[in-house]
Design a protein around this motif. Structure first.
Motif, PDB file in Angstrom:
ATOM      1  N   PHE A  38      30.860 144.596  44.537  1.00 31.47           N
ATOM      2  CA  PHE A  38      30.154 145.811  44.169  1.00 31.47           C
ATOM      3  C   PHE A  38      28.738 145.772  44.733  1.00 31.47           C
ATOM      4  O   PHE A  38      27.990 144.828  44.504  1.00 31.47           O
ATOM      5  N   PHE A  39      28.351 146.763  45.539  1.00 34.82           N
ATOM      6  CA  PHE A  39      27.039 146.837  46.205  1.00 34.82           C
ATOM      7  C   PHE A  39      26.755 145.611  47.075  1.00 34.82           C
ATOM      8  O   PHE A  39      25.611 145.211  47.243  1.00 34.82           O
ATOM      9  N   GLY A  40      27.827 144.984  47.599  1.00 30.11           N
ATOM     10  CA  GLY A  40      27.632 143.843  48.486  1.00 30.11           C
ATOM     11  C   GLY A  40      27.391 142.542  47.760  1.00 30.11           C
ATOM     12  O   GLY A  40      27.165 141.516  48.384  1.00 30.11           O
ATOM     13  N   PHE A  41      27.417 142.545  46.435  1.00 33.45           N
ATOM     14  CA  PHE A  41      27.219 141.310  45.678  1.00 33.45           C
ATOM     15  C   PHE A  41      28.559 140.828  45.137  1.00 33.45           C
ATOM     16  O   PHE A  41      29.446 141.621  44.861  1.00 33.45           O
ATOM     17  N   GLY A  42      28.654 139.556  44.921  1.00 35.85           N
ATOM     18  CA  GLY A  42      29.878 139.008  44.328  1.00 35.85           C
ATOM     19  C   GLY A  42      31.014 139.067  45.315  1.00 35.85           C
ATOM     20  O   GLY A  42      30.835 139.052  46.510  1.00 35.85           O
ATOM     21  N   GLY A  43      32.190 139.146  44.821  1.00 37.02           N
ATOM     22  CA  GLY A  43      33.356 139.166  45.689  1.00 37.02           C
ATOM     23  C   GLY A  43      33.795 137.779  46.071  1.00 37.02           C
ATOM     24  O   GLY A  43      34.966 137.519  46.184  1.00 37.02           O
ATOM     25  N   GLY A  44      32.842 136.874  46.296  1.00 37.19           N
ATOM     26  CA  GLY A  44      33.156 135.480  46.597  1.00 37.19           C
ATOM     27  C   GLY A  44      34.087 135.342  47.781  1.00 37.19           C
ATOM     28  O   GLY A  44      34.388 136.281  48.476  1.00 37.19           O
ATOM     29  N   SER A  45      34.519 134.156  48.018  1.00 40.59           N
ATOM     30  CA  SER A  45      35.519 133.925  49.058  1.00 40.59           C
ATOM     31  C   SER A  45      36.331 132.705  48.677  1.00 40.59           C
ATOM     32  O   SER A  45      35.808 131.731  48.159  1.00 40.59           O
ATOM     33  N   ASP A  46      37.617 132.795  48.913  1.00 39.31           N
ATOM     34  CA  ASP A  46      38.515 131.685  48.654  1.00 39.31           C
ATOM     35  C   ASP A  46      38.658 130.876  49.929  1.00 39.31           C
ATOM     36  O   ASP A  46      38.250 131.293  50.991  1.00 39.31           O
ATOM     37  N   SER A  47      39.279 129.730  49.809  1.00 31.50           N
ATOM     38  CA  SER A  47      39.622 128.982  51.010  1.00 31.50           C
ATOM     39  C   SER A  47      40.934 129.532  51.548  1.00 31.50           C
ATOM     40  O   SER A  47      41.705 130.164  50.832  1.00 31.50           O
ATOM     41  N   ILE A  48      41.142 129.335  52.819  1.00 31.23           N
ATOM     42  CA  ILE A  48      42.366 129.789  53.477  1.00 31.23           C
ATOM     43  C   ILE A  48      43.034 128.561  54.081  1.00 31.23           C
ATOM     44  O   ILE A  48      42.422 127.830  54.848  1.00 31.23           O
ATOM     45  N   ASP A  49      44.302 128.338  53.733  1.00 32.07           N
ATOM     46  CA  ASP A  49      45.062 127.217  54.267  1.00 32.07           C
ATOM     47  C   ASP A  49      45.983 127.727  55.366  1.00 32.07           C
ATOM     48  O   ASP A  49      47.107 128.137  55.099  1.00 32.07           O
ATOM     49  N   LEU A  50      45.483 127.730  56.597  1.00 27.43           N
ATOM     50  CA  LEU A  50      46.323 128.062  57.737  1.00 27.43           C
ATOM     51  C   LEU A  50      46.874 126.772  58.312  1.00 27.43           C
ATOM     52  O   LEU A  50      46.192 125.744  58.317  1.00 27.43           O
ATOM     53  N   ASP A  51      48.098 126.824  58.770  1.00 27.36           N
ATOM     54  CA  ASP A  51      48.753 125.638  59.313  1.00 27.36           C
ATOM     55  C   ASP A  51      49.200 125.880  60.744  1.00 27.36           C
ATOM     56  O   ASP A  51      49.948 126.820  61.017  1.00 27.36           O
ATOM     57  N   ALA A  52      48.729 125.025  61.646  1.00 25.52           N
ATOM     58  CA  ALA A  52      49.161 125.077  63.042  1.00 25.52           C
ATOM     59  C   ALA A  52      50.432 124.252  63.191  1.00 25.52           C
ATOM     60  O   ALA A  52      50.566 123.177  62.608  1.00 25.52           O
ATOM     61  N   SER A  53      51.366 124.778  63.966  1.00 27.96           N
ATOM     62  CA  SER A  53      52.626 124.086  64.225  1.00 27.96           C
ATOM     63  C   SER A  53      52.966 124.187  65.702  1.00 27.96           C
ATOM     64  O   SER A  53      52.553 125.124  66.384  1.00 27.96           O
ATOM     65  N   CYS A  54      53.744 123.229  66.184  1.00 25.51           N
ATOM     66  CA  CYS A  54      54.257 123.244  67.549  1.00 25.51           C
ATOM     67  C   CYS A  54      55.770 123.058  67.460  1.00 25.51           C
ATOM     68  O   CYS A  54      56.232 122.042  66.936  1.00 25.51           O
ATOM     69  N   ILE A  55      56.505 124.048  67.959  1.00 23.24           N
ATOM     70  CA  ILE A  55      57.968 124.013  67.908  1.00 23.24           C
ATOM     71  C   ILE A  55      58.474 123.755  69.328  1.00 23.24           C
ATOM     72  O   ILE A  55      58.104 124.468  70.264  1.00 23.24           O
ATOM     73  N   LEU A  56      59.309 122.738  69.484  1.00 20.29           N
ATOM     74  CA  LEU A  56      59.835 122.358  70.792  1.00 20.29           C
ATOM     75  C   LEU A  56      61.230 122.943  70.961  1.00 20.29           C
ATOM     76  O   LEU A  56      62.099 122.750  70.100  1.00 20.29           O
TER      77      LEU A  56
END
Length: 193
Positions: A38-56
């Motif tokens: 609200f009005f640019g305050f708060g909102g926070g941020s969570d962590s993001i768990d992205l996972d890189a993979s390599c498929i052969l």
């Protein structure tokens, strides 16, 4: 000087002297999108768990092996994953996959790199996502590809490294899809290889 790849672009994996690259590193990085409350305050941020993979894959589009946070090395040892980054915090690469192209088994025809949101958070919560390809022998960045296509998808099919007429090439795919794990992404990868 690194090439800034565009979606769909293909490049040869050669050094400036024309010789083939032997060992490459694919680095993936991202940040958590800044949320506005609200009005640019708060909102926070969570962590993001992205996972890189390599498929052969082999020439018949059969999966030969997968390197990801649950299996950090390919069965033959030619590919190694740096380990799971659960937050996306910090500068530079959040996860890295090292590939020794010279030691890949001959039946491996393509390597497909993906990144997925393990907790199912959408890419609307991700910003500044990128992948980059580095020549490990010189530590020189060869190509960089911005992945910041924010949206309601939970995965990206980043790129493919493949054998063509005895040479390795890279194709920047950049297709968004749904899937929290590599197993859920494979059906979306098959039409692209």
């Amino acid at each position: 000087m690194a090439i800034n790849l565009e979606k769909g672009q293909k490049i040869n994996l050669q050094k400036s002297d024309g010789s083939s690259l032997q060992q490459v590193l694919l680095g993936v990085g991202w940040d958590v999108a800044k949320s506005k409350g609200f009005f640019g305050f708060g909102g926070g941020s969570d962590s993001i768990d992205l996972d890189a993979s390599c498929i052969l894959f082999d020439e018949n589009k059969q999966v030969l092996d997968v390197v990801y946070f649950g299996q950090l090395r390919s069965k033959d040892g030619s590919i190694q994953h740096s380990g799971d980054n659960l937050t996306g915090e910090g500068e530079g690469d959040d996860e890295q996959i090292r590939v020794n192209l010279a030691n890949l088994p001959v039946q491996v025809k393509s390597l497909v790199f993906t990144v997925s949101s393990f907790r199912g958070q959408t890419f609307e919560k991700v910003e500044n996502a990128f992948c980059r390809l580095v020549d490990q022998s010189s530590n020189q960045e060869i190509a960089k590809y911005k992945l910041s296509s924010q949206g309601s998808h939970t995965a990206l099919i980043i790129a493919k490294i493949y054998r063509h007429n005895g040479e390795w090439k890279m194709h920047a795919i950049g297709e968004s899809t749904q899937g929290r794990t590599f197993q859920e992404i494979i059906p979306h990868v098959l039409p692209l290889i």
